[in-house]
Design a protein around this motif. Structure first.
Motif, PDB file in Angstrom:
ATOM      1  N   VAL A 144      55.738  50.205  66.659  1.00 13.05           N
ATOM      2  CA  VAL A 144      55.883  51.565  67.185  1.00 13.05           C
ATOM      3  C   VAL A 144      55.091  52.542  66.321  1.00 13.05           C
ATOM      4  O   VAL A 144      55.244  52.571  65.097  1.00 13.05           O
ATOM      5  CB  VAL A 144      57.362  51.991  67.241  1.00 13.05           C
ATOM      6  CG1 VAL A 144      57.491  53.407  67.801  1.00 13.05           C
ATOM      7  CG2 VAL A 144      58.159  51.000  68.090  1.00 13.05           C
ATOM      8  N   PHE A 145      54.253  53.346  66.974  1.00 13.92           N
ATOM      9  CA  PHE A 145      53.474  54.380  66.305  1.00 13.92           C
ATOM     10  C   PHE A 145      53.801  55.712  66.952  1.00 13.92           C
ATOM     11  O   PHE A 145      53.727  55.841  68.171  1.00 13.92           O
ATOM     12  CB  PHE A 145      51.969  54.090  66.415  1.00 13.92           C
ATOM     13  CG  PHE A 145      51.576  52.758  65.836  1.00 13.92           C
ATOM     14  CD1 PHE A 145      51.221  52.643  64.504  1.00 13.92           C
ATOM     15  CD2 PHE A 145      51.567  51.625  66.633  1.00 13.92           C
ATOM     16  CE1 PHE A 145      50.862  51.413  63.962  1.00 13.92           C
ATOM     17  CE2 PHE A 145      51.212  50.390  66.104  1.00 13.92           C
ATOM     18  CZ  PHE A 145      50.855  50.286  64.771  1.00 13.92           C
ATOM     19  N   HIS A 146      54.170  56.691  66.130  1.00 18.14           N
ATOM     20  CA  HIS A 146      54.613  57.983  66.649  1.00 18.14           C
ATOM     21  C   HIS A 146      53.686  59.075  66.154  1.00 18.14           C
ATOM     22  O   HIS A 146      53.294  59.101  64.990  1.00 18.14           O
ATOM     23  CB  HIS A 146      56.040  58.261  66.168  1.00 18.14           C
ATOM     24  CG  HIS A 146      56.579  59.581  66.600  1.00 18.14           C
ATOM     25  ND1 HIS A 146      56.638  60.675  65.764  1.00 18.14           N
ATOM     26  CD2 HIS A 146      57.080  60.003  67.790  1.00 18.14           C
ATOM     27  CE1 HIS A 146      57.160  61.707  66.410  1.00 18.14           C
ATOM     28  NE2 HIS A 146      57.428  61.321  67.639  1.00 18.14           N
ATOM     29  N   ALA A 147      53.296  59.963  67.060  1.00 17.38           N
ATOM     30  CA  ALA A 147      52.428  61.078  66.686  1.00 17.38           C
ATOM     31  C   ALA A 147      52.803  62.298  67.507  1.00 17.38           C
ATOM     32  O   ALA A 147      53.316  62.179  68.626  1.00 17.38           O
ATOM     33  CB  ALA A 147      50.958  60.729  66.907  1.00 17.38           C
ATOM     34  N   THR A 148      52.558  63.473  66.944  1.00 15.68           N
ATOM     35  CA  THR A 148      52.801  64.723  67.645  1.00 15.68           C
ATOM     36  C   THR A 148      51.534  65.560  67.625  1.00 15.68           C
ATOM     37  O   THR A 148      50.493  65.128  67.114  1.00 15.68           O
ATOM     38  CB  THR A 148      53.948  65.520  66.994  1.00 15.68           C
ATOM     39  OG1 THR A 148      53.492  66.014  65.718  1.00 15.68           O
ATOM     40  CG2 THR A 148      55.181  64.652  66.799  1.00 15.68           C
ATOM     41  N   ILE A 149      51.636  66.754  68.153  1.00 13.81           N
ATOM     42  CA  ILE A 149      50.506  67.674  68.158  1.00 13.81           C
ATOM     43  C   ILE A 149      50.026  67.973  66.738  1.00 13.81           C
ATOM     44  O   ILE A 149      48.844  68.267  66.509  1.00 13.81           O
ATOM     45  CB  ILE A 149      50.900  68.979  68.896  1.00 13.81           C
ATOM     46  CG1 ILE A 149      49.673  69.869  69.108  1.00 13.81           C
ATOM     47  CG2 ILE A 149      51.985  69.717  68.151  1.00 13.81           C
ATOM     48  CD1 ILE A 149      49.997  71.104  69.929  1.00 13.81           C
ATOM     49  N   LEU A 150      50.921  67.856  65.764  1.00 13.69           N
ATOM     50  CA  LEU A 150      50.554  68.125  64.376  1.00 13.69           C
ATOM     51  C   LEU A 150      49.613  67.067  63.813  1.00 13.69           C
ATOM     52  O   LEU A 150      48.936  67.290  62.805  1.00 13.69           O
ATOM     53  CB  LEU A 150      51.807  68.208  63.506  1.00 13.69           C
ATOM     54  CG  LEU A 150      52.782  69.342  63.851  1.00 13.69           C
ATOM     55  CD1 LEU A 150      54.044  69.230  63.010  1.00 13.69           C
ATOM     56  CD2 LEU A 150      52.131  70.693  63.661  1.00 13.69           C
ATOM     57  N   ASP A 151      49.559  65.892  64.449  1.00 17.65           N
ATOM     58  CA  ASP A 151      48.679  64.812  64.004  1.00 17.65           C
ATOM     59  C   ASP A 151      47.324  64.833  64.708  1.00 17.65           C
ATOM     60  O   ASP A 151      46.472  63.999  64.422  1.00 17.65           O
ATOM     61  CB  ASP A 151      49.354  63.455  64.245  1.00 17.65           C
ATOM     62  CG  ASP A 151      50.683  63.339  63.522  1.00 17.65           C
ATOM     63  OD1 ASP A 151      50.664  63.363  62.280  1.00 17.65           O
ATOM     64  OD2 ASP A 151      51.726  63.244  64.200  1.00 17.65           O
ATOM     65  N   ASN A 152      47.153  65.776  65.644  1.00 14.49           N
ATOM     66  CA  ASN A 152      45.914  65.847  66.416  1.00 14.49           C
ATOM     67  C   ASN A 152      44.895  66.714  65.675  1.00 14.49           C
ATOM     68  O   ASN A 152      45.048  67.933  65.584  1.00 14.49           O
ATOM     69  CB  ASN A 152      46.184  66.434  67.806  1.00 14.49           C
ATOM     70  CG  ASN A 152      45.011  66.266  68.740  1.00 14.49           C
ATOM     71  OD1 ASN A 152      43.858  66.221  68.317  1.00 14.49           O
ATOM     72  ND2 ASN A 152      45.299  66.175  70.029  1.00 14.49           N
ATOM     73  N   HIS A 153      43.857  66.087  65.152  1.00 15.19           N
ATOM     74  CA  HIS A 153      42.857  66.801  64.357  1.00 15.19           C
ATOM     75  C   HIS A 153      41.987  67.726  65.211  1.00 15.19           C
ATOM     76  O   HIS A 153      41.257  68.555  64.671  1.00 15.19           O
ATOM     77  CB  HIS A 153      41.960  65.806  63.618  1.00 15.19           C
ATOM     78  CG  HIS A 153      42.706  64.904  62.686  1.00 15.19           C
ATOM     79  ND1 HIS A 153      43.350  65.374  61.559  1.00 15.19           N
ATOM     80  CD2 HIS A 153      42.949  63.568  62.714  1.00 15.19           C
ATOM     81  CE1 HIS A 153      43.935  64.369  60.930  1.00 15.19           C
ATOM     82  NE2 HIS A 153      43.705  63.264  61.615  1.00 15.19           N
ATOM     83  N   HIS A 154      42.048  67.560  66.526  1.00 21.48           N
ATOM     84  CA  HIS A 154      41.218  68.381  67.409  1.00 21.48           C
ATOM     85  C   HIS A 154      41.901  69.690  67.806  1.00 21.48           C
ATOM     86  O   HIS A 154      41.323  70.499  68.516  1.00 21.48           O
ATOM     87  CB  HIS A 154      40.836  67.589  68.669  1.00 21.48           C
ATOM     88  CG  HIS A 154      40.044  66.351  68.372  1.00 21.48           C
ATOM     89  ND1 HIS A 154      38.717  66.383  68.026  1.00 21.48           N
ATOM     90  CD2 HIS A 154      40.418  65.044  68.352  1.00 21.48           C
ATOM     91  CE1 HIS A 154      38.278  65.151  67.824  1.00 21.48           C
ATOM     92  NE2 HIS A 154      39.293  64.325  68.012  1.00 21.48           N
TER      93      HIS A 154
END
Length: 214
Positions: A121-131
């Motif tokens: 499981v890998f979790h990401a949010t908008i805070l992890d989006n470098h763009h």
């Protein structure tokens, strides 16, 4: 197709489309097979095939029974030949569903990130989006505009990537004011009826009715 068209324009990747078969072939010989997953016949298109990998997107919005069949009875066997031979197996992605139940919830392990089906499981949010520049400031402004808190279901689900119950998914929705009648106000006599509406992608709804002569 629009996404692949954009890649072709922005990255200079030559892509040849075959819309009759739903395939896109890159200039490096990579073949992308696009499929739907709304009916059982569409699942059968995966069964018996050989793929280095299969990706299911927007898993929280899919029919969970079809998704289960597609993953475990079609996609996993179809990718078995490429195990430890350059394949990547099965990837499932998406946003948390409207209720913390179902196959997608179990695959993600809910908010614990411990999958019940052996997935990594890998979790990401908008805070992890470098763009997205200043993502934290954007979230604070969005919460202020919407009058959201950290516990607002829409914010938790769409921006924090957490499974939670939404008031829209409850049996009375936002119409219930949260009050509960005291027990002494319930009739002592009469016929009690308990009904249960089983929820597949939404919470189960209990209804308790006391029928009396008055």
């Amino acid at each position: 197709w629009p996404i692949l068209d954009r890649f072709q324009r922005t990255h200079g990747i030559k892509v040849e489309y075959n819309r009759s078969t739903g395939t896109a072939t890159t200039d490096r010989g990579v073949i992308i097979q696009c499929m739907g997953l709304s009916t059982k016949p569409e699942i059968e298109k995966i069964r018996g095939q050989r793929y280095p990998g299969v990706i299911f997107d927007e898993c929280g919005a899919m029919n969970q029974d079809l998704l289960k069949t597609a993953i475990f009875e079609a996609a996993e066997p179809a990718t078995a030949d490429f195990y430890q031979r350059g394949g990547f197996g099965v990837i499932c992605s998406g946003t948390p569903s409207y209720a913390p139940v179902g196959l997608w919830h179990d695959i993600c392990g809910g908010n614990s990130r411990q999958s019940q089906h052996g997935f990594s499981v890998f979790h990401a949010t908008i805070l992890d989006n470098h763009h997205i520049p200043n993502a934290a400031a954007y979230l604070e402004r969005k919460k202020l505009q919407k009058k959201w808190t950290e516990e607002t279901p829409e914010y938790m689900r769409e921006y924090k990537g957490e499974f939670c119950l939404s008031s829209d998914g409850l049996c009375y929705g936002k119409a219930w004011n949260g009050s509960i009648e005291r027990r002494y106000m319930m009739p002592l006599q009469g016929l009690t009826i308990i009904a249960l509406d089983f929820g597949e992608s939404s919470p189960c709804a209990w209804n308790v009715v006391r029928c009396t002569l008055h």
